[in-house]
Design a protein around this motif. Structure first.
Motif: not given
Length: 212
Positions: A8, A14, A54, A57, A82, A104
């Motif tokens: 992430d 992260r 994710d 990025m 995500t 998320k």
């Protein structure tokens, strides 16, 4: 013990996931990456069971990272985590090879369960991602759908349209999220109902009957 990598680009997310999941007795976070290129390098180095990835990025996004992981490290289960639930994100990730798709706002238990399930070959989808998938896989309506010729079902007519567009069996299977065997079975039925000996004949049939 499930060995995982977390990727992430947001450091706070992260690091939070490393602490959150690393505190579980059955998960070992072996590395964390800030972008897709780092993720690929770390997977090659550590050979984890799964990666929590994710989508958006820098350097290399999650979709392309997923494609490369499937090509070079097919044994690593890919779980997308995500904030994005748009059609393109969900479908592109699953077509690229992601096994599970979470948002998320999922809690630690849901994420851990998805990782374990993915490592066992199972898929876990956020309910909203599942709804997106079902909508994409549903037969598209058309003016001919209520009066299809020769007993064609709506699904068969949809597959016939894709044949007429030049798609191969694997491409049709990916588009409709069906197995290659299922697509082959549908095509055999289409050939039988339309009296077509091959794809060329089926395409001609589709054009004559306005199915294409």
């Amino acid at each position: 013990m499930l060995r995982i990598i977390i990727a992430d680009d947001q450091a706070s997310v992260r690091e939070g996931l490393v602490v959150l999941l690393g505190g579980l007795p059955d998960i070992d976070v072996v590395a964390a990456a800030a972008d897709g290129e780092q993720a690929l390098a770390l997977v090659a180095e550590h050979q984890p069971d799964a990666i929590l990835l994710d989508l958006h990025m820098p350097v290399l996004d999650g979709i392309e990272t997923t494609r490369r992981l499937k090509a070079d490290h097919a044994q690593v289960a890919i779980v997308v985590l995500t904030t994005y639930l748009d059609d393109s994100s969900v479908l592109d990730a699953l077509r690229a090879g992601a096994r599970s798709y979470l948002t998320k706002d999922a809690d630690r238990k849901d994420i851990a369960n998805a990782l374990h399930a993915a490592a066992d070959g199972l898929s876990v989808l956020d309910p909203r991602a599942r709804a997106t998938l079902m909508t994409a896989a549903a037969p598209q309506s058309s003016p001919q759908s209520s009066t299809l010729p020769d007993g064609l079902t709506q699904r068969e007519a949809e597959i016939l349209r894709l044949i007429a567009q030049g798609l191969t069996n694997p491409e049709i299977a990916a588009r409709l999220f069906l197995s290659g065997h299922t697509i082959k079975t549908h095509i055999n039925r289409i050939f039988a109902k339309t009296g077509s000996a091959d794809r060329t004949a089926a395409i001609g049939y589709a054009r004559r009957h306005g199915v294409s």
